[in-house]
Scaffold this motif. Structure first.
Motif, PDB file in Angstrom:
ATOM      1  N   GLY A 114       0.899  -1.140  -0.046  1.00 33.91           N
ATOM      2  CA  GLY A 114      -0.145   0.065   0.006  1.00 33.91           C
ATOM      3  C   GLY A 114       0.895   1.272   0.168  1.00 33.91           C
ATOM      4  O   GLY A 114       1.616   1.523  -0.803  1.00 33.91           O
ATOM      5  N   VAL A 115       0.779   2.024   1.240  1.00 33.19           N
ATOM      6  CA  VAL A 115       1.118   3.379   1.211  1.00 33.19           C
ATOM      7  C   VAL A 115       2.911   3.381   0.941  1.00 33.19           C
ATOM      8  O   VAL A 115       3.390   4.373   0.729  1.00 33.19           O
ATOM      9  N   LEU A 116       3.493   2.218   1.192  1.00 33.21           N
ATOM     10  CA  LEU A 116       4.993   1.970   1.252  1.00 33.21           C
ATOM     11  C   LEU A 116       5.520   1.758  -0.278  1.00 33.21           C
ATOM     12  O   LEU A 116       6.647   1.275  -0.097  1.00 33.21           O
ATOM     13  N   GLN A 117       4.516   1.348  -1.097  1.00 29.78           N
ATOM     14  CA  GLN A 117       5.123   0.750  -2.163  1.00 29.78           C
ATOM     15  C   GLN A 117       6.024   1.352  -3.043  1.00 29.78           C
ATOM     16  O   GLN A 117       6.962   0.939  -3.980  1.00 29.78           O
ATOM     17  N   ASP A 118       5.879   2.666  -3.261  1.00 32.65           N
ATOM     18  CA  ASP A 118       6.642   3.614  -4.179  1.00 32.65           C
ATOM     19  C   ASP A 118       7.615   4.534  -3.608  1.00 32.65           C
ATOM     20  O   ASP A 118       7.557   5.075  -2.579  1.00 32.65           O
ATOM     21  N   VAL A 119       8.867   4.502  -4.366  1.00 33.16           N
ATOM     22  CA  VAL A 119       9.734   5.234  -3.950  1.00 33.16           C
ATOM     23  C   VAL A 119       9.790   6.710  -4.097  1.00 33.16           C
ATOM     24  O   VAL A 119      10.348   7.592  -3.243  1.00 33.16           O
ATOM     25  N   HIS A 120       8.600   7.213  -4.718  1.00 30.24           N
ATOM     26  CA  HIS A 120       8.689   8.853  -5.019  1.00 30.24           C
ATOM     27  C   HIS A 120       8.672   9.642  -4.050  1.00 30.24           C
ATOM     28  O   HIS A 120       9.429  10.773  -3.927  1.00 30.24           O
ATOM     29  N   TRP A 121       7.651   9.640  -3.148  1.00 30.31           N
ATOM     30  CA  TRP A 121       7.655  10.618  -2.044  1.00 30.31           C
ATOM     31  C   TRP A 121       8.774  10.528  -1.225  1.00 30.31           C
ATOM     32  O   TRP A 121       9.196  11.591  -0.828  1.00 30.31           O
ATOM     33  N   SER A 122       9.358   9.530  -1.135  1.00 27.75           N
ATOM     34  CA  SER A 122      10.563   9.595  -0.310  1.00 27.75           C
ATOM     35  C   SER A 122      11.864  10.457  -0.707  1.00 27.75           C
ATOM     36  O   SER A 122      12.408  11.047  -0.057  1.00 27.75           O
ATOM     37  N   VAL A 123      11.902  10.526  -2.005  1.00 27.35           N
ATOM     38  CA  VAL A 123      12.688  11.242  -2.516  1.00 27.35           C
ATOM     39  C   VAL A 123      12.362  12.602  -3.286  1.00 27.35           C
ATOM     40  O   VAL A 123      12.997  13.232  -3.842  1.00 27.35           O
ATOM     41  N   GLY A 124      11.210  13.079  -2.662  1.00 23.62           N
ATOM     42  CA  GLY A 124      10.340  14.284  -2.532  1.00 23.62           C
ATOM     43  C   GLY A 124       9.822  14.659  -3.978  1.00 23.62           C
ATOM     44  O   GLY A 124       9.419  15.531  -4.245  1.00 23.62           O
ATOM     45  N   LEU A 125       9.371  13.577  -4.589  1.00 22.47           N
ATOM     46  CA  LEU A 125       8.805  13.722  -6.090  1.00 22.47           C
ATOM     47  C   LEU A 125       7.284  13.851  -5.685  1.00 22.47           C
ATOM     48  O   LEU A 125       6.539  12.966  -6.339  1.00 22.47           O
ATOM     49  N   PHE A 126       6.782  15.112  -5.170  1.00 19.22           N
ATOM     50  CA  PHE A 126       5.447  15.145  -5.107  1.00 19.22           C
ATOM     51  C   PHE A 126       5.025  16.069  -6.244  1.00 19.22           C
ATOM     52  O   PHE A 126       5.715  17.089  -6.506  1.00 19.22           O
ATOM     53  N   GLY A 127       3.953  15.439  -6.913  1.00 18.66           N
ATOM     54  CA  GLY A 127       3.679  16.198  -8.203  1.00 18.66           C
ATOM     55  C   GLY A 127       3.945  15.341  -9.318  1.00 18.66           C
ATOM     56  O   GLY A 127       3.285  15.625 -10.685  1.00 18.66           O
ATOM     57  N   TYR A 128       4.617  14.213  -9.168  1.00 19.77           N
ATOM     58  CA  TYR A 128       5.055  13.665 -10.413  1.00 19.77           C
ATOM     59  C   TYR A 128       4.151  12.340 -11.001  1.00 19.77           C
ATOM     60  O   TYR A 128       3.856  12.461 -11.778  1.00 19.77           O
TER      61      TYR A 128
END
Lengths: 490, 490
Positions: free
Chosen positions: A391-405
C-alpha cells in the motif's frame, strides 16, 4: 539575433552537455558501476550537480535573458525554457535546496527499510520532514500561488492541480465501474511454464528495433528497474527478465523504447539545446504508453507477437492468437501500481494524486496517510490492502521528494488516448500493418507530428497540434471501455 | 590548519570528483558507448574539460594557495600538487590551449588515415603543427628553461631530459648487446593452436584476483586497447582476447591490474584529494611492469600459470612448466613497441625519446623524421623497418600531442627493476609463494611501501623510500641480463 542570445545559447549548450553527463552517470550507476563505488559516486554526482545548479542561476544568465530578443518560435521556446530554469534555481534558497538534497538522500534508505518491515510508522517522521521541505520549496516557487501547482511545473509545465482534479474526477467513476465489471467476469488464461531469459532479451531487442529504436545511438541492458536515459544520439534503455513472466521483459522494453524513440527522434538541429529533450513527463509518458499499450497490446500487434513468441520459446501452451490477445491483456487483482493492467493502472495514480493534494494543502496529516490510503484503495479497487508494502509504502517517489510527479503517469495515458484516436484516423490500415509486425507508419506519424518538436511547444500545445483537438480524457475512456468490454464480454 | 587551506581543499575535492567523472566517460567511450554517440560525446567531454580548466586556474585557488600554510607532510604535498596544476593552467594562454585541443583532435584522425596508407608524408604537416604548438606551450611553461623539461613535468614531475639522457644512455649499449646475443640464439617454442576466448576472459579475471585486484571496486571488460581508469573505489580495467594468443589477454590483464591496484591501494584518507591518485606516469608504469614482468613472467609464477592454462584449455602442446617459461618469455623480431618483449621494449622507447628530444630542441625537422627513425631502428634492432605503419606511424602519442610521455615507459621499467631488487631481498621465499599462485606477500609489500602513499611523495622519493636506494638503471639491466642469459644460454 542578438549577441546576448548567442552568448546565452553558447553557455546553455555547455550546461545541456553537462546535464547529459549526469544522465550517463545515472545509467552507469544502475548497470555497470561496481557496488563498492557507491559512496564515491555520490560525491562525484554531488560535485556535478553543484556545477549545474550554479550554472542555472548564474547571474550572467539573468543578464543575457533580459537582453535577449526572440525573433522566431525556436528562440522564443529556448528563452522560455531557460527563463523557467533560471527562475526556479534563483527562487529556492541554496540552504533549502541543500537541505532537500541531504534529507531525500537519507530518506530513500529509511523508506526501503520501513517497506521491508511493512512498518509505515518507521517512515512517517521522515516522510513528514520531506513533505515539509517540499511544501516550503513549493511556497518559495509559487510567489503566493498554489504550492502544488508550483511543484507540478517541475514535471508538467503549464498544468494546474485544479485542471488535473477535473480530468481525474471524470476518469475515476468510469474506471471504477469498468474495473468492477471486468473483475466480475471470467478471466482469460494466464501464462504457464518458464521462458528462457536469454531468448527473452533477444526477442526484446528485436521488438525494440521493430518499434524504431536506433541501436547505433542506444543500447539495451538489464537493470533492476527498467528506464530510459539520455537525449539526442546517446539514448540507452534497460529492461529486466523474469523466467515465468516474459511479458514483463517485452512490455518494459516497448515502454522504454517509447521514451527513447521520443528522445532519438527530436530534430537534430535542437541537439544540446533546451529544445533537444522531451518537453514534459506527461508527454514523455504518452509516448511510452502508446507504444506499450495502444500499439503493443493491440489485437493486431499481439497477433504478430504470438508468432514471434512461438519462434522464440516453442509451444508455450497458447496456440490461438486470439486467446493470446486475452492473455496479454489479462486483468488481475493486485496491489502494486507498476504491475497493474490498463484498467486499474490509473486508479492507482488517481489515489496518489488526491492524497498528495491533501498532504500539500495541509488537509491530511502524514500520521493519517496510511489509513486514508487503505480506505481509498478498497473503495476504488474493491479489495483491501493486506500490508503496508502493498500500500502506502510501495513507491519510492515521495521518499525522494517527488510530490507532483504521479499525475504525469495518468496525464500520459490521457494524451496517449488522444494521440491514438488521431493516429488511427490518419492511418486507416494500421491494424494490417501491426499484424505484420510493421509499426513504421504509426511510429512515423508520432515522430513527424509530435516527437521531432522536442521542447518547441508547451506540453498541451504539442498534443493539441498533433491531434487536432484539445487533449481530454474522452478517448482514453472510450478506448478502455471498448477494448476490455470486448475481451471480457461486459 | 588555516581557513584558506580548508576552503582550498573543499574546492579541490569537487574538482577531483569532476576529474573522476571525466575518467568514467573515457571508460564508457571505449567499452559501452553506442558508436553513433561519438560527436555528441565530444561536446559533452569538451564542456566538462572547460569546467575543469576554469577551476584549475580559478583566481580563488591562487588566493587560497597564497594564504595557506602547511603544517604537515600531507598538507605540503596537497599544496604542491595544487600549485603545480594552478601554475600550469595559468601559464598557458587560453587561446593556445584551445588551439592545441582543436588541432590534436583532428590530428588523430589524420594520423590514423596516414598509418592505414603507410604514408608518413600525409601526416608530416599535421605533426609539424602539433609539434610547433607543443613547443610553444613548453616555452610558455618553461619560463626561459628547457621546453622538453617543461613538457616532461606533465607526466613525471621532478625529472629532467638531461637526467633521462644519462640513464637511457647507460641502458642502450647493454640492451643492444643483449638483443644481439638473444636473437642469435635458438628460440624457445611458440604457442600453437587456438584458445577459447571465453576461457581466456575467465582465467584473466581469476588472475586479476590473484594479483589483489578488488572486484567489488572495479570490473574487467573487453576493449580494443587495454587500459585502467579511475581512482579510489571505482577503478576499472579492460583487456582483449585473441584466439591464437592467450598471453595477450593474460599479460594485458596483469599489466592493467598493476595500474589499478596502485589506485585501489592508496590510503582511503586521500580519496578525492590530489594525494588520492598515482603520483606520476613513471611510478604508475613501475607497478604495471613489476606485476606483469618481474612477477607475472617469472619462472616461479609461470609454473603456477602453466597448471591454470592446462586446466582452462586442456593439453595445449607444452607439457613442461620449464619449457612454458621459455615460451612466455620468447624474444622475437618485431616492429611494434606494444608487442615487444622485455629485451627489446626499452629500445623502442629510447629511440622515441632521442628523436623527440631533437624534434623539440629543433635539431631534427619533421620532414627528416621518418629517415631518422628507420636509421636508428636498424642500428638498435639489427633489422630494417619495412613500412611506415611499422615504424614512425605506429604510435598515436605524438598525434595527440603527447611529447614527453614515452620516457615514462622506460622509467617505469627502471623503477620496477629497483623495486624488484628490494622486494626479493625483503621476501626470501617469494619464489615458493609465486609458484603456488600466491602473490599476496609481493603485492602487499608494494602496497605498504609504495602504493598506499599515492601522491604524498615526489616520484623519485617514493621509489627511493621503498627501495632504500636512489633509483638507477643497474637492477633492471642485471635482471634482464640474468633472466634472458639463462633462458637463451647466452
Amino acid at each position: 539575433m542578438s549577441t546576448a542570445y548567442d552568448a546565452l545559447m553558447a553557455f546553455q549548450r555547455e550546461t545541456e552537455a553537462l546535464g547529459q553527463i549526469a544522465g550517463r552517470l545515472g545509467w552507469d550507476q544502475e548497470t555497470t558501476m561496481p557496488r563498492g563505488a557507491a559512496a564515491q559516486r555520490g560525491e562525484e554526482m554531488g560535485a556535478l550537480e553543484s556545477v549545474l545548479h550554479a550554472r542555472r542561476k548564474d547571474p550572467r544568465v539573468g543578464e543575457w535573458l533580459a537582453a535577449s530578443d526572440a525573433t522566431d518560435d525556436e528562440a522564443k521556446a529556448n528563452l522560455r525554457h531557460i527563463q523557467r530554469s533560471f527562475d526556479r534555481a534563483s527562487k529556492v534558497p541554496d540552504d533549502l535546496a541543500a537541505e532537500i538534497a541531504r534529507t531525500t538522500s537519507l530518506a530513500q534508505g529509511i523508506w526501503a527499510e520501513a517497506r521491508a518491515k511493512d512498518d509505515f510508522a518507521a517512515f512517517a517522521p521522515t516522510l513528514k520532514r520531506v513533505l515539509d521541505l517540499r511544501r516550503e520549496e513549493g511556497a518559495a516557487l509559487a510567489d503566493g500561488g498554489d504550492a502544488h501547482d508550483a511543484l507540478l511545473q517541475d514535471y508538467e509545465p503549464g498544468t494546474t492541480a485544479a485542471e488535473l482534479e477535473t480530468m481525474f474526477g471524470a476518469l475515476r467513476p468510469r474506471l471504477v465501474a469498468l474495473r468492477d465489471k471486468v473483475l466480475g467476469a471470467p478471466a482469460p488464461a494466464g501464462l504457464e511454464g518458464t521462458f528462457d531469459e536469454t531468448a527473452q532479451m533477444k526477442l526484446s531487442r528485436q521488438i525494440a528495433k521493430v518499434f524504431g529504436y536506433d541501436m547505433s545511438r542506444g543500447r539495451v541492458d538489464k537493470a533492476v528497474h527498467p528506464f530510459s536515459s539520455g537525449s539526442g544520439n546517446d539514448v540507452r534503455i534497460t529492461t529486466r527478465t523474469n523466467p515465468v513472466d516474459p511479458f514483463n521483459c517485452i512490455y518494459s522494453t516497448i515502454h522504454e523504447v517509447g521514451h527513447a524513440a521520443y528522445e532519438q527522434n527530436i530534430d537534430q538541429a535542437y541537439l544540446l539545446t533546451p529544445l533537444g529533450r522531451g518537453v514534459s513527463m506527461g508527454v514523455h509518458e504518452s509516448q511510452s504508453r502508446i507504444y506499450e499499450n495502444q500499439l503493443g497490446r493491440s489485437r493486431a500487434f499481439t497477433t504478430w507477437l504470438h508468432g514471434q513468441m512461438v519462434e522464440a520459446f516453442g509451444d508455450f501452451g497458447i496456440a490461438d492468437p486470439d486467446a493470446f490477445y486475452g492473455t496479454v491483456n489479462r486483468v488481475h487483482k493486485g496491489f502494486i501500481r507498476t504491475e497493474a493492467d490498463e484498467v486499474q493502472y490509473n486508479l492507482h495514480v488517481l489515489l496518489r494524486f488526491d492524497l498528495e493534494r491533501q498532504l500539500i494543502n495541509g488537509s491530511l496529516d502524514v500520521s493519517d496517510l496510511e489509513e486514508a490510503w487503505n480506505t481509498r484503495f478498497e473503495a476504488d479497487f474493491g479489495y483491501p490492502v493486506d500490508r503496508a508494502s502493498h500500500g502506502v509504502l510501495q513507491d519510492v517517489h515521495w521518499s525522494v521528494g517527488l510530490f507532483g510527479y504521479f499525475a504525469t503517469y495518468t496525464l500520459g495515458n490521457v494524451y496517449a488516448g488522444c494521440l491514438h484516436e488521431a493516429l488511427t484516423a490518419a492511418i486507416p490500415d494500421i491494424d494490417a500493418q501491426l499484424a505484420a509486425g510493421d509499426t513504421s507508419a504509426a511510429t512515423g506519424w508520432l515522430r513527424d507530428n509530435l516527437q521531432r518538436h522536442g521542447g518547441l511547444y508547451e506540453p498541451r500545445e504539442v498534443i493539441e497540434r498533433a491531434c487536432g483537438f484539445a487533449p481530454n480524457e474522452g478517448p482514453l475512456l472510450a478506448y478502455l471501455e471498448k477494448k476490455f468490454g470486448e475481451i471480457y464480454g461486459v
